[in-house]
Design an enzyme around this catalytic site. Sequence first.
Site, PDB file in Angstrom:
ATOM      1  CG  ASP A  67      -0.301  -0.401   2.511  1.00 34.84           C
ATOM      2  OD1 ASP A  67       0.939  -0.402   2.580  1.00 34.84           O
ATOM      3  OD2 ASP A  67      -1.024  -0.702   3.477  1.00 34.84           O
ATOM      4  CG  ASN A 136      -9.052  -1.385  12.376  1.00 37.48           C
ATOM      5  OD1 ASN A 136      -8.083  -1.990  11.924  1.00 37.48           O
ATOM      6  ND2 ASN A 136      -9.568  -0.340  11.763  1.00 37.48           N
ATOM      7  CG  HIS A 138      -6.065  -2.027   9.106  1.00 39.77           C
ATOM      8  ND1 HIS A 138      -6.159  -0.949   9.955  1.00 39.77           N
ATOM      9  CD2 HIS A 138      -4.764  -2.076   8.751  1.00 39.77           C
ATOM     10  CE1 HIS A 138      -4.983  -0.385  10.104  1.00 39.77           C
ATOM     11  NE2 HIS A 138      -4.105  -1.052   9.390  1.00 39.77           N
ATOM     12  CD  GLU A 143      -8.874   1.008   7.999  1.00 37.41           C
ATOM     13  OE1 GLU A 143      -8.930   0.144   8.895  1.00 37.41           O
ATOM     14  OE2 GLU A 143      -8.281   2.085   8.136  1.00 37.41           O
TER      15      GLU A 143
END
Length: 246
Positions: A67, A136, A138, A143
């Site tokens: 990314d 979380n 991801h 996400e």
Amino acid sequence: MKIIVKKDYESLSNTAANIIKEEIEKKENFLLGLATGSTPIGTYKELIRFHKEEGLDFSKVVTFNLDEYLNIPYTNSNSYHYFMEENLFKHINVPKDNIHIPDGNAEDVGKFCREYDKKIEDYGGMDLQILGIGENGHIAFNEPDDELYLGTHIAGLTESTIKANSRFFDSIDEVPKKAITMGIGSIMKSKKILLLANGEKKAPMIAELLKQEKVSTKIPASFLLLHPDVVVILDEAAAKDYLKEV
Ligand SMILES: N[C@@H]1[C@@H](O)[C@H](O)[C@@H](COP(=O)(O)O)O[C@@H]1O
């Protein structure tokens, strides 16, 4: 999933780097998927040491990063281009032409995304993908959401990720709100996956992930439970809540 728990970050990093080294040495034109964030830095340090002290050769390795933030200058020390150069590329002998990082400044980002996955396929597919995990759940910038993208795409960052990543920036307002990221499908196509997590902040999510009986788009990392060859390497701090339950 094979789960390995190491005492601390150093031995986690050494274990991960040894697995990567073994895999790289097995195959010419090895496709290595790279991650950013603080987690893999120790692994990269070990790979650099293997290169300098033991002659680990990267001249035939082809790399693809997961990314990159959207519209960030690559001279910005928070860009993933800058991060990779500083933490790995400038210390090893991987040829410049073999390095691929999503171009957050591409003129036509949509076209860039479509071509990124195709390029990986044209090379014969990813051999090994290194992954960190967000608090979380991801992976890369996939996400938690109602739906997840398969391929490389533009992703909006959640508030919690913006907050978590703000530790690298001068202020939270400077954290880009969007990024290019490989999708869950692109990641799942890798032949082997190494998921790394250290530190107690990751402990609740690791416990949650490893006790999953279902896959859920609300925990993007849960899709890894479907993959036939995932090695999870944790330090004791990240494994703490999981170990309480087993
Ligand atoms: N896009 C990256 C992820 O690829 C990374 O795995 C995650 C965890 O980062 P860290 O390793 O610093 O905890 O955060 C970022 O948002």
